[in-house]
Design a protein around this motif. Sequence first.
Motif, PDB file in Angstrom:
ATOM      1  N   GLN A   1       0.811  -1.211   0.000  1.00 43.06           N
ATOM      2  CA  GLN A   1       0.000   0.000   0.000  1.00 43.06           C
ATOM      3  C   GLN A   1       0.851   1.271   0.000  1.00 43.06           C
ATOM      4  N   GLN A   2       2.175   1.128  -0.113  1.00 43.04           N
ATOM      5  CA  GLN A   2       3.048   2.291  -0.034  1.00 43.04           C
ATOM      6  C   GLN A   2       3.851   2.452  -1.319  1.00 43.04           C
ATOM      7  N   ARG A   3       4.187   3.699  -1.610  1.00 39.58           N
ATOM      8  CA  ARG A   3       4.867   4.040  -2.851  1.00 39.58           C
ATOM      9  C   ARG A   3       6.201   4.727  -2.582  1.00 39.58           C
ATOM     10  N   ARG A   4       7.013   4.747  -3.603  1.00 40.30           N
ATOM     11  CA  ARG A   4       8.247   5.529  -3.624  1.00 40.30           C
ATOM     12  C   ARG A   4       8.254   6.296  -4.934  1.00 40.30           C
ATOM     13  N   VAL A   5       8.647   7.561  -4.889  1.00 42.50           N
ATOM     14  CA  VAL A   5       8.649   8.419  -6.082  1.00 42.50           C
ATOM     15  C   VAL A   5      10.084   8.861  -6.367  1.00 42.50           C
ATOM     16  N   VAL A   6      10.487   8.712  -7.627  1.00 41.06           N
ATOM     17  CA  VAL A   6      11.823   9.104  -8.075  1.00 41.06           C
ATOM     18  C   VAL A   6      11.659  10.118  -9.199  1.00 41.06           C
ATOM     19  N   THR A   7      12.421  11.211  -9.152  1.00 43.15           N
ATOM     20  CA  THR A   7      12.355  12.223 -10.199  1.00 43.15           C
ATOM     21  C   THR A   7      13.755  12.502 -10.736  1.00 43.15           C
ATOM     22  N   VAL A   8      13.831  12.748 -12.034  1.00 39.33           N
ATOM     23  CA  VAL A   8      15.112  13.055 -12.682  1.00 39.33           C
ATOM     24  C   VAL A   8      14.869  14.160 -13.698  1.00 39.33           C
ATOM     25  N   ARG A   9      15.619  15.266 -13.571  1.00 37.45           N
ATOM     26  CA  ARG A   9      15.537  16.329 -14.565  1.00 37.45           C
ATOM     27  C   ARG A   9      16.737  16.244 -15.496  1.00 37.45           C
ATOM     28  N   THR A  10      16.487  16.274 -16.801  1.00 40.66           N
ATOM     29  CA  THR A  10      17.551  16.265 -17.798  1.00 40.66           C
ATOM     30  C   THR A  10      17.288  17.384 -18.793  1.00 40.66           C
ATOM     31  N   ASP A  11      18.263  17.642 -19.653  1.00 42.12           N
ATOM     32  CA  ASP A  11      18.142  18.729 -20.625  1.00 42.12           C
ATOM     33  C   ASP A  11      17.643  18.197 -21.966  1.00 42.12           C
ATOM     34  N   LEU A  12      16.671  18.899 -22.536  1.00 41.56           N
ATOM     35  CA  LEU A  12      16.171  18.536 -23.863  1.00 41.56           C
ATOM     36  C   LEU A  12      17.273  18.681 -24.907  1.00 41.56           C
TER      37      LEU A  12
ATOM     38  N   THR B   1       6.459   2.018 -12.776  1.00 40.38           N
ATOM     39  CA  THR B   1       5.953   2.673 -13.986  1.00 40.38           C
ATOM     40  C   THR B   1       6.682   3.989 -14.146  1.00 40.38           C
ATOM     41  N   ILE B   2       6.787   4.465 -15.390  1.00 40.24           N
ATOM     42  CA  ILE B   2       7.593   5.654 -15.691  1.00 40.24           C
ATOM     43  C   ILE B   2       6.795   6.607 -16.566  1.00 40.24           C
ATOM     44  N   GLY B   3       6.809   7.881 -16.208  1.00 37.70           N
ATOM     45  CA  GLY B   3       6.233   8.934 -17.034  1.00 37.70           C
ATOM     46  C   GLY B   3       7.312   9.952 -17.371  1.00 37.70           C
ATOM     47  N   VAL B   4       7.233  10.532 -18.559  1.00 33.87           N
ATOM     48  CA  VAL B   4       8.236  11.503 -19.000  1.00 33.87           C
ATOM     49  C   VAL B   4       7.509  12.681 -19.640  1.00 33.87           C
ATOM     50  N   THR B   5       7.894  13.891 -19.250  1.00 37.97           N
ATOM     51  CA  THR B   5       7.325  15.105 -19.835  1.00 37.97           C
ATOM     52  C   THR B   5       8.449  16.049 -20.208  1.00 37.97           C
ATOM     53  N   SER B   6       8.419  16.568 -21.433  1.00 40.23           N
ATOM     54  CA  SER B   6       9.371  17.613 -21.818  1.00 40.23           C
ATOM     55  C   SER B   6       8.671  18.966 -21.693  1.00 40.23           C
ATOM     56  N   TYR B   7       9.419  19.947 -21.170  1.00 44.25           N
ATOM     57  CA  TYR B   7       8.831  21.273 -20.938  1.00 44.25           C
ATOM     58  C   TYR B   7       9.942  22.309 -20.807  1.00 44.25           C
ATOM     59  N   ASP B   8       9.839  23.371 -21.579  1.00 43.44           N
ATOM     60  CA  ASP B   8      10.681  24.558 -21.438  1.00 43.44           C
ATOM     61  C   ASP B   8      12.167  24.208 -21.329  1.00 43.44           C
ATOM     62  N   GLY B   9      12.642  23.375 -22.238  1.00 45.41           N
ATOM     63  CA  GLY B   9      14.057  23.047 -22.290  1.00 45.41           C
ATOM     64  C   GLY B   9      14.490  21.889 -21.421  1.00 45.41           C
ATOM     65  N   GLY B  10      13.571  21.277 -20.693  1.00 47.19           N
ATOM     66  CA  GLY B  10      13.916  20.158 -19.840  1.00 47.19           C
ATOM     67  C   GLY B  10      13.131  18.912 -20.203  1.00 47.19           C
ATOM     68  N   VAL B  11      13.663  17.754 -19.830  1.00 44.02           N
ATOM     69  CA  VAL B  11      12.954  16.477 -19.966  1.00 44.02           C
ATOM     70  C   VAL B  11      12.876  15.906 -18.557  1.00 44.02           C
ATOM     71  N   TYR B  12      11.651  15.728 -18.061  1.00 44.73           N
ATOM     72  CA  TYR B  12      11.418  15.385 -16.661  1.00 44.73           C
ATOM     73  C   TYR B  12      10.903  13.953 -16.555  1.00 44.73           C
ATOM     74  N   TYR B  13      11.707  13.099 -15.921  1.00 43.68           N
ATOM     75  CA  TYR B  13      11.347  11.696 -15.706  1.00 43.68           C
ATOM     76  C   TYR B  13      10.716  11.562 -14.317  1.00 43.68           C
ATOM     77  N   GLY B  14       9.528  10.942 -14.262  1.00 44.08           N
ATOM     78  CA  GLY B  14       8.878  10.655 -12.995  1.00 44.08           C
ATOM     79  C   GLY B  14       8.628   9.163 -12.871  1.00 44.08           C
ATOM     80  N   LEU B  15       9.166   8.534 -11.838  1.00 43.13           N
ATOM     81  CA  LEU B  15       9.028   7.097 -11.640  1.00 43.13           C
ATOM     82  C   LEU B  15       8.242   6.829 -10.370  1.00 43.13           C
ATOM     83  N   THR B  16       7.265   5.947 -10.454  1.00 47.50           N
ATOM     84  CA  THR B  16       6.530   5.479  -9.287  1.00 47.50           C
ATOM     85  C   THR B  16       6.885   4.018  -9.072  1.00 47.50           C
ATOM     86  N   ALA B  17       7.257   3.682  -7.844  1.00 44.92           N
ATOM     87  CA  ALA B  17       7.663   2.304  -7.521  1.00 44.92           C
ATOM     88  C   ALA B  17       6.983   1.865  -6.236  1.00 44.92           C
ATOM     89  N   ASP B  18       6.778   0.562  -6.122  1.00 44.01           N
ATOM     90  CA  ASP B  18       6.253   0.029  -4.875  1.00 44.01           C
ATOM     91  C   ASP B  18       7.361   0.046  -3.830  1.00 44.01           C
TER      92      ASP B  18
END
Length: 481
Positions: A240-251, A419-436
Motif C-alpha cells: 500500500q506504499q509508494r516511492r517516487v523518483v524524479t530526474v531532470r535532464t536537458d532537452l 511505472t515511468i512517465g516523461v514530460t518535456s517542458y521549457d528546455g527540460g525532460v522530466y522523468y517521474g518514476l513510481t515504484a512500490d
Amino acid sequence: MNERLRPRDVALLAEESTSSPMHNATVEIFDPGTSGFDYARLVELVADRLAFVPRYRQRIQTVPGRMANPVWVDDDSFDLGYHVRRSALPRPGSLDQLRELVARIVSRPLDRNRPLWEIYFVEGLADGQVALLSKSHQVLVDGIETVDIGQVLLDTSPERGQLGPDDWRPRRRPSPFALMGGAVRDSVTDPGTVADTARSTAGTVLRGVAGTARTTGRVVDALANRRPRGESPIIGPLSQQRRVVTVRTDLADHRKIREAHGVTVNDVVLATVTGGLRAWLMSRGESMRGIRQIRVLAPVSVIDAELEATALGSQIAAHYVDLPIWEASPVVRLHQVSYSFLAHQETGRGVSASRLAAMAGFAPTTFHALGSRIAAAERRAYQLCVTNVPGPQAPLYAAGARMVATYPVPPLLEGHPLTIGVTSYDGGVYYGLTADRDMLPDADLLGPCLREALDELLDSATGGRTRAPRGRRKRKTPDDA
C-alpha cells in the motif's frame, strides 16, 4: 438527466484496491517571484477554472440493486477547501523531502463519496519555491468529456485572464426511486444500457475471482518461501506504499543524440530507460539471470477514425517495445529501440511531437492520464509502462508564478510495481518514476542509473554523426520530436 458511467470506467473502479489506487498525479514546482502566489491565490485560481471541468464538481452515485451502471451527480455539498489542501516542508525543503511527501500522499486512495480529485499546495521549498501536487482519478479524465484539471490552471503569460462569474448551482440529488426509474427508462430506450450493465456486472465478478486467485497464490508462495511468480523482477504484488523518483535532464542533450544518430527524442528517452534499467538490474545482481529484454507499453498519439475521438485532436493507442536489456552497447540499444517505431511511423497515423507540443493548454497532464487508461486496459500484455509526452517549450504560469519543473507521477497497476512517465517542458525532460516501496526498496538507484545511461548516449554523440546500422534507413524526424 445524469450521465451514466461507461463500462470501461466501471471496470477501472472495480479494479481499484487499497494497494492499487487508480489516480494519476503530477508534481509541478513554481517560482512565485513577485506574483504573491500562495494558498489563497491557488484556491481563487481553482475556483475560477472549475467551470472548464464540470465533472470535478460531481461524484459517483450507484443505482439501487445495480440495475444499471452508476451515474455522475452534482455534489450538493461541494467543499473546495476539502479538495485544495495546504502542506509544507521544513525550510529549506529539499527535493528528496518533497518526493517523500508526494509518495505518502499518492499512496492514499481518493474518497469515493466526494469528487475524485485533490490538489496540495506545498510550501517551504528551498529558494522560496512552492509545489503543486494534483491527484485525479482515471475515471475523471477521459479526454473526451473531461481533461485533467492541471491543463486548465496554467497560462502562457504571467497575466491571468479574467473569466466571467461562475453561476454553478448543484442539481438536486436524485432519489433512489429516480435512479431506478432512470435505469428502467434507459434499458427500454437504449438497448446498449442493458449490454453495458451486463458487461460491467460480469467483469466485476471475474475480477473478484481473479483477485481471490492472486491472493491465494501469494499465500502459497509465502508459505513455501518462494519469490512471487513472474518473468521479471519488475513483476510482483503491490503493497500500500509508494516511492517516487524524479530526474531532470536537458532537452538539448536529447536533441544532440537525436541529430547524431538519426532517431527521435522519443527513441532517446526509451533508450535511456533501457540503459538505466540495465544498470539498475546489474547493481542488484539481476541482469545476469536470464533477463534479455523487458516488454514495454509505450502509448502513442495517433489519428485514427476507428478509435474514439478526444478533445485533444488525436487518439491514444497502445504500442509495444521490447527493450534490449541484454545489449551492452548504448548505441545498438538506441537503434534497436528506434527500429521498433519505424513501422508505426510509416503508417502515417502518428502525430508528431511538435504538433502535440503546440496544442492549446498544457496537454501533457491529460495525455499521461489517457496513457494510464490504456495501460490499465492492456496490463497483462507488458511488464512496464513508459508514457512520454512532449510539452510546450515556453514557460507557463499559475496565477503569475512561473512553473520551473513538472514531474508525472503515474499510478501502479496490480502486478506492476514500477511505472515511468516523461514530460518535456521549457528546455527540460522530466522523468517521474513510481515504484512500490516494499517490492522495489532500491528504486532510488534508478535515478542515477538513468542519468548515467543518458550520459553514455551523449558521449556517443559528441564524436560527430554516427551512421545507423547497415540495412536500416535513416528516419525523418520532426523539429521537436
